[in-house]
Design a protein around this motif. Structure first.
Motif, PDB file in Angstrom:
ATOM      1  N   VAL A  52      79.763  70.051  58.607  1.00  0.00           N
ATOM      2  CA  VAL A  52      78.511  70.662  58.148  1.00  0.00           C
ATOM      3  C   VAL A  52      77.660  69.600  57.450  1.00  0.00           C
ATOM      4  CG1 VAL A  52      77.487  72.439  56.657  1.00  0.00           C
ATOM      5  CG2 VAL A  52      79.606  72.923  57.910  1.00  0.00           C
ATOM      6  N   PHE A  53      78.290  68.799  56.592  1.00  0.00           N
ATOM      7  CA  PHE A  53      77.577  67.729  55.897  1.00  0.00           C
ATOM      8  C   PHE A  53      77.035  66.713  56.891  1.00  0.00           C
ATOM      9  CE2 PHE A  53      77.634  63.488  53.904  1.00  0.00           C
ATOM     10  CZ  PHE A  53      76.684  63.692  52.910  1.00  0.00           C
ATOM     11  N   LEU A  54      77.858  66.295  57.816  1.00  0.00           N
ATOM     12  CA  LEU A  54      77.412  65.302  58.802  1.00  0.00           C
ATOM     13  C   LEU A  54      76.263  65.847  59.641  1.00  0.00           C
ATOM     14  CD1 LEU A  54      80.852  63.816  59.953  1.00  0.00           C
ATOM     15  CD2 LEU A  54      79.228  62.858  58.299  1.00  0.00           C
ATOM     16  N   GLY A  55      76.360  67.105  60.031  1.00  0.00           N
ATOM     17  CA  GLY A  55      75.298  67.715  60.819  1.00  0.00           C
ATOM     18  C   GLY A  55      74.010  67.879  60.031  1.00  0.00           C
ATOM     19  N   ALA A  56      74.138  68.249  58.763  1.00  0.00           N
ATOM     20  CA  ALA A  56      72.950  68.460  57.930  1.00  0.00           C
ATOM     21  C   ALA A  56      72.244  67.156  57.596  1.00  0.00           C
ATOM     22  CB  ALA A  56      73.339  69.193  56.642  1.00  0.00           C
ATOM     23  N   THR A  57      73.010  66.095  57.447  1.00  0.00           N
ATOM     24  CA  THR A  57      72.421  64.817  57.030  1.00  0.00           C
ATOM     25  C   THR A  57      72.156  63.874  58.187  1.00  0.00           C
ATOM     26  OG1 THR A  57      74.590  63.799  56.689  1.00  0.00           O
ATOM     27  CG2 THR A  57      73.575  64.914  54.785  1.00  0.00           C
ATOM     28  N   GLY A  58      72.796  64.111  59.319  1.00  0.00           N
ATOM     29  CA  GLY A  58      72.684  63.178  60.434  1.00  0.00           C
ATOM     30  C   GLY A  58      73.530  61.930  60.236  1.00  0.00           C
ATOM     31  N   ALA A  59      74.349  61.939  59.202  1.00  0.00           N
ATOM     32  CA  ALA A  59      75.203  60.787  58.906  1.00  0.00           C
ATOM     33  C   ALA A  59      76.428  60.801  59.819  1.00  0.00           C
ATOM     34  CB  ALA A  59      75.644  60.813  57.448  1.00  0.00           C
ATOM     35  N   SER A  60      76.983  59.622  60.039  1.00  0.00           N
ATOM     36  CA  SER A  60      78.235  59.494  60.776  1.00  0.00           C
ATOM     37  C   SER A  60      79.345  59.182  59.778  1.00  0.00           C
ATOM     38  CB  SER A  60      78.130  58.355  61.794  1.00  0.00           C
ATOM     39  OG  SER A  60      78.037  57.108  61.112  1.00  0.00           O
ATOM     40  N   ALA A  61      80.578  59.225  60.256  1.00  0.00           N
ATOM     41  CA  ALA A  61      81.704  58.853  59.399  1.00  0.00           C
ATOM     42  C   ALA A  61      81.542  57.414  58.910  1.00  0.00           C
ATOM     43  CB  ALA A  61      83.019  59.036  60.145  1.00  0.00           C
ATOM     44  N   GLN A  62      81.024  56.551  59.772  1.00  0.00           N
ATOM     45  CA  GLN A  62      80.785  55.160  59.374  1.00  0.00           C
ATOM     46  C   GLN A  62      79.723  55.078  58.277  1.00  0.00           C
ATOM     47  OE1 GLN A  62      82.568  52.388  60.417  1.00  0.00           O
ATOM     48  NE2 GLN A  62      81.468  51.395  58.744  1.00  0.00           N
ATOM     49  N   ASP A  63      78.698  55.923  58.384  1.00  0.00           N
ATOM     50  CA  ASP A  63      77.661  55.961  57.350  1.00  0.00           C
ATOM     51  C   ASP A  63      78.254  56.325  55.991  1.00  0.00           C
ATOM     52  OD1 ASP A  63      75.593  55.319  59.133  1.00  0.00           O
ATOM     53  OD2 ASP A  63      75.207  57.433  59.590  1.00  0.00           O
ATOM     54  N   LEU A  64      79.235  57.223  55.998  1.00  0.00           N
ATOM     55  CA  LEU A  64      79.875  57.600  54.737  1.00  0.00           C
ATOM     56  C   LEU A  64      80.500  56.368  54.082  1.00  0.00           C
ATOM     57  CD1 LEU A  64      81.719  60.945  55.575  1.00  0.00           C
ATOM     58  CD2 LEU A  64      79.414  60.621  54.692  1.00  0.00           C
ATOM     59  N   ARG A  65      81.198  55.588  54.869  1.00  0.00           N
ATOM     60  CA  ARG A  65      81.835  54.374  54.341  1.00  0.00           C
ATOM     61  C   ARG A  65      80.790  53.345  53.919  1.00  0.00           C
ATOM     62  NH1 ARG A  65      85.342  56.135  58.346  1.00  0.00           N
ATOM     63  NH2 ARG A  65      84.327  55.007  60.035  1.00  0.00           N
ATOM     64  N   ASP A  66      79.780  53.163  54.758  1.00  0.00           N
ATOM     65  CA  ASP A  66      78.772  52.138  54.496  1.00  0.00           C
ATOM     66  C   ASP A  66      77.907  52.451  53.280  1.00  0.00           C
ATOM     67  OD1 ASP A  66      79.701  50.806  56.734  1.00  0.00           O
ATOM     68  OD2 ASP A  66      78.010  51.394  58.013  1.00  0.00           O
ATOM     69  N   ASN A  67      77.676  53.731  53.004  1.00  0.00           N
ATOM     70  CA  ASN A  67      76.750  54.130  51.943  1.00  0.00           C
ATOM     71  C   ASN A  67      77.436  54.639  50.678  1.00  0.00           C
ATOM     72  OD1 ASN A  67      74.192  53.638  53.287  1.00  0.00           O
ATOM     73  ND2 ASN A  67      74.835  55.258  54.675  1.00  0.00           N
ATOM     74  N   ALA A  68      78.741  54.528  50.614  1.00  0.00           N
ATOM     75  CA  ALA A  68      79.479  55.047  49.463  1.00  0.00           C
ATOM     76  C   ALA A  68      79.068  54.375  48.155  1.00  0.00           C
ATOM     77  CB  ALA A  68      80.983  54.907  49.696  1.00  0.00           C
ATOM     78  N   GLY A  69      78.497  53.196  48.215  1.00  0.00           N
ATOM     79  CA  GLY A  69      78.062  52.508  47.009  1.00  0.00           C
ATOM     80  C   GLY A  69      76.584  52.686  46.692  1.00  0.00           C
ATOM     81  N   ASP A  70      75.881  53.465  47.488  1.00  0.00           N
ATOM     82  CA  ASP A  70      74.441  53.660  47.318  1.00  0.00           C
ATOM     83  C   ASP A  70      74.191  54.870  46.421  1.00  0.00           C
ATOM     84  OD1 ASP A  70      71.724  54.106  47.516  1.00  0.00           O
ATOM     85  OD2 ASP A  70      71.713  54.351  49.697  1.00  0.00           O
ATOM     86  N   PRO A  71      73.612  54.666  45.238  1.00  0.00           N
ATOM     87  CA  PRO A  71      73.379  55.790  44.327  1.00  0.00           C
ATOM     88  C   PRO A  71      72.541  56.920  44.943  1.00  0.00           C
ATOM     89  CG  PRO A  71      73.038  53.720  43.183  1.00  0.00           C
ATOM     90  CD  PRO A  71      73.212  53.391  44.644  1.00  0.00           C
ATOM     91  N   ALA A  72      71.578  56.592  45.774  1.00  0.00           N
ATOM     92  CA  ALA A  72      70.753  57.631  46.399  1.00  0.00           C
ATOM     93  C   ALA A  72      71.582  58.464  47.384  1.00  0.00           C
ATOM     94  CB  ALA A  72      69.549  57.011  47.097  1.00  0.00           C
TER      95      ALA A  72
END
Length: 94
Positions: free
Chosen positions: A28-48
């Protein structure tokens, strides 16, 4: 409890980990945000991005309850952490 940005980021990382481990909610989160599993890893340090994780979590009381019960923290902690992250003072709750 008042969060610093650093402690809010740590809390949001816990939310991200909880979300990533939730087989029903992660898609649901991935679909709502358009993020991929890789995006989760890549953006885990991004405060936004972490702020967006908390925004998503707070869309449903059941999600907040599930997450907070897992961490054994009060139900208002996600909102308190969100306030300390970028854009937190501008969140519209309507």
């Amino acid at each position: 409890m008042s969060f610093s940005q650093e402690s809010a980021e740590t809390f949001a990382l816990q939310a991200l980990a909880w979300l990533a481990g939730n087989e029903d909610l992660l898609p649901v989160f991935l679909g709502a945000t358009g993020a991929s599993a890789q995006d989760l890893r890549d953006n885990a340090g991004d405060p936004a991005f972490l702020a967006a994780v908390l925004d998503f979590l707070m869309m449903d009381d059941a999600w907040v309850i599930g997450f907070c019960d897992t961490l054994r923290v009060p139900y208002d902690r996600p909102m308190q952490a969100r306030i300390a992250l970028p854009g937190g003072q501008q969140v519209s709750w309507t």
